[in-house]
Enzyme design. Structure first.
Site, PDB file in Angstrom:
ATOM      1  N   ASP A  86       0.837  -1.203   0.000  1.00 29.21           N
ATOM      2  CA  ASP A  86       0.000   0.000   0.000  1.00 29.21           C
ATOM      3  C   ASP A  86       0.873   1.254   0.000  1.00 29.21           C
ATOM      4  O   ASP A  86       1.974   1.248   0.543  1.00 29.21           O
ATOM      5  CB  ASP A  86      -0.905  -0.027   1.253  1.00 29.21           C
ATOM      6  CG  ASP A  86      -2.039   0.980   1.151  1.00 29.21           C
ATOM      7  OD1 ASP A  86      -2.284   1.511   0.045  1.00 29.21           O
ATOM      8  OD2 ASP A  86      -2.675   1.249   2.190  1.00 29.21           O
ATOM      9  N   ASN A 104     -10.652  -2.545  -6.287  1.00 30.86           N
ATOM     10  CA  ASN A 104      -9.829  -1.703  -7.168  1.00 30.86           C
ATOM     11  C   ASN A 104     -10.444  -1.519  -8.560  1.00 30.86           C
ATOM     12  O   ASN A 104     -10.086  -0.592  -9.282  1.00 30.86           O
ATOM     13  CB  ASN A 104      -8.406  -2.268  -7.324  1.00 30.86           C
ATOM     14  CG  ASN A 104      -7.537  -2.090  -6.088  1.00 30.86           C
ATOM     15  OD1 ASN A 104      -6.573  -2.829  -5.880  1.00 30.86           O
ATOM     16  ND2 ASN A 104      -7.867  -1.113  -5.257  1.00 30.86           N
TER      17      ASN A 104
HETATM   18  C1  FPP Z   1      -1.894   0.287  -3.301  1.00 36.50           C
HETATM   19  O1  FPP Z   1      -1.451   1.588  -3.454  1.00 36.50           O
HETATM   20  C2  FPP Z   1      -1.436  -0.544  -4.386  1.00 36.50           C
HETATM   21  C3  FPP Z   1      -2.248  -1.065  -5.340  1.00 36.50           C
HETATM   22  C4  FPP Z   1      -3.695  -0.846  -5.373  1.00 36.50           C
HETATM   23  C5  FPP Z   1      -1.705  -1.884  -6.417  1.00 36.50           C
HETATM   24  C6  FPP Z   1      -0.469  -2.646  -6.088  1.00 36.50           C
HETATM   25  C7  FPP Z   1       0.194  -2.885  -7.347  1.00 36.50           C
HETATM   26  C8  FPP Z   1       1.517  -2.890  -7.569  1.00 36.50           C
HETATM   27  C9  FPP Z   1       2.549  -2.759  -6.536  1.00 36.50           C
HETATM   28  C10 FPP Z   1       2.002  -3.018  -8.953  1.00 36.50           C
HETATM   29  C11 FPP Z   1       1.483  -4.187  -9.730  1.00 36.50           C
HETATM   30  C12 FPP Z   1       1.830  -5.479  -9.114  1.00 36.50           C
HETATM   31  C13 FPP Z   1       2.471  -6.495  -9.722  1.00 36.50           C
HETATM   32  C14 FPP Z   1       2.600  -7.777  -9.012  1.00 36.50           C
HETATM   33  C15 FPP Z   1       3.089  -6.386 -11.040  1.00 36.50           C
HETATM   34  P1  FPP Z   1      -2.539   2.745  -3.528  1.00 36.50           P
HETATM   35  O2  FPP Z   1      -2.675   3.119  -4.953  1.00 36.50           O
HETATM   36  O3  FPP Z   1      -3.784   2.330  -2.838  1.00 36.50           O
HETATM   37  O4  FPP Z   1      -1.795   3.854  -2.721  1.00 36.50           O
HETATM   38  P2  FPP Z   1      -2.459   5.027  -1.873  1.00 36.50           P
HETATM   39  O5  FPP Z   1      -3.237   4.380  -0.766  1.00 36.50           O
HETATM   40  O6  FPP Z   1      -1.271   5.785  -1.384  1.00 36.50           O
HETATM   41  O7  FPP Z   1      -3.324   5.807  -2.822  1.00 36.50           O
END
Ligand code: FPP
Length: 248
Positions: free
Chosen positions: A12, A60
């Site tokens: 996250d 998501n």
């Molecule tokens: C949370 O950060 C992260 C996600 C919703 C996606 C996680 C994906 C990756 C790390 C990349 C893709 C993965 C692979 C395995 C290739 P957020 O966007 O919710 O962050 P925030 O809470 O700060 O907005």
């Protein structure tokens, strides 16, 4: 040092990482993929047997279309670029979640990557994609109900073991340690059934900043925890069950 047999991670903070730098959110995800690469390799080298990453939740899908598309693109690139590394390190790819909702091209790529790594004997890397634990449990209950309705099983045969066998994670041990980055202290619909006795570790580090040192710190903290699974400390000592992740 005791290693968790199964480590699960809620990655996250990509969006916040980008915002802090005045960058579009997707660059945070891009940076997040680099961290995934490093952590997967490190866990495999350390000898962790199962690593499960929460890469895309059922919720998501509600994000802006460009962000969802960009995440799918990053996933496809990741699979394309990392296949050789997975093969080199003996990593087997596994996926949990409602994969039927993924775009066809992505689902195909996942299928292919799982097929290509099927015989690998090292770490099992599970990506949770289009995953929500309530959805997973609901799908399992639906299948159990159908089996009961067709007379294949009777209600009194439904056990914890059977429920576990109907979940997407059938065959995986429960996680020993869950890490969540970015300072949020929530489970966010991740592995609700499987986390029953898992040690939880929260760090302020945003996922794109999560490096080897953070991982080692989490593993160090895991070593200090006394896992009891509802028993007394004395009983646990007798069982010696902290070894290799303990009872599952
Ligand atoms: C949370 O950060 C992260 C996600 C919703 C996606 C996680 C994906 C990756 C790390 C990349 C893709 C993965 C692979 C395995 C290739 P957020 O966007 O919710 O962050 P925030 O809470 O700060 O907005």
């Amino acid at each position: 040092m005791y290693l968790p047999r199964h480590l699960a991670i809620i990655m996250d903070g990509n969006g916040r990482w980008a915002r802090q730098r005045g960058l579009p959110r997707i660059l945070g995800h891009q940076q997040g993929v680099d961290v995934v690469r490093g952590i997967v390799e490190e866990c495999s080298k350390l000898g962790i047997s199962w690593l499960t990453l929460y890469a895309f939740s059922s919720e998501n899908w509600g994000r802006p279309e460009e962000e969802v598309e960009a995440l799918m693109g990053l996933l496809v690139n990741y699979l394309r670029n990392e296949l050789d590394t997975m093969l080199k390190h003996g990593i087997r790819l596994n996926v949990i979640g409602d994969i039927g909702r993924m775009p066809l091209a992505v689902a195909k790529m996942l299928q292919e990557s799982m097929e290509r790594t099927r015989e690998q004997k090292g770490m099992v890397l599970t990506l949770a994609l289009s995953y929500g634990a309530r959805d997973e449990i609901t799908r399992a209950v639906r299948k159990i109900a159908a089996a009961a309705a067709s007379g294949e099983i009777t209600a009194d045969r439904v056990s914890e073991q059977m429920v576990g066998d109907y979940l997407d994670t059938a065959g995986l041990p429960d996680p020993d340690l869950l890490i969540r980055t970015s300072g949020e202290m929530r489970i966010s619909n991740f592995l609700l059934w499987q986390l029953a006795y898992t040690e939880l570790y929260f760090t302020e580090a945003l996922w794109p900043d999560f490096k080897s040192d953070h991982l080692r710190q989490a593993l160090h903290e895991y070593n200090r925890r006394e896992r009891r699974f509802g028993l007394t400390g004395e009983q646990m000592k007798k069982e010696g069950s902290k070894e290799e992740g303990g009872r599952h």
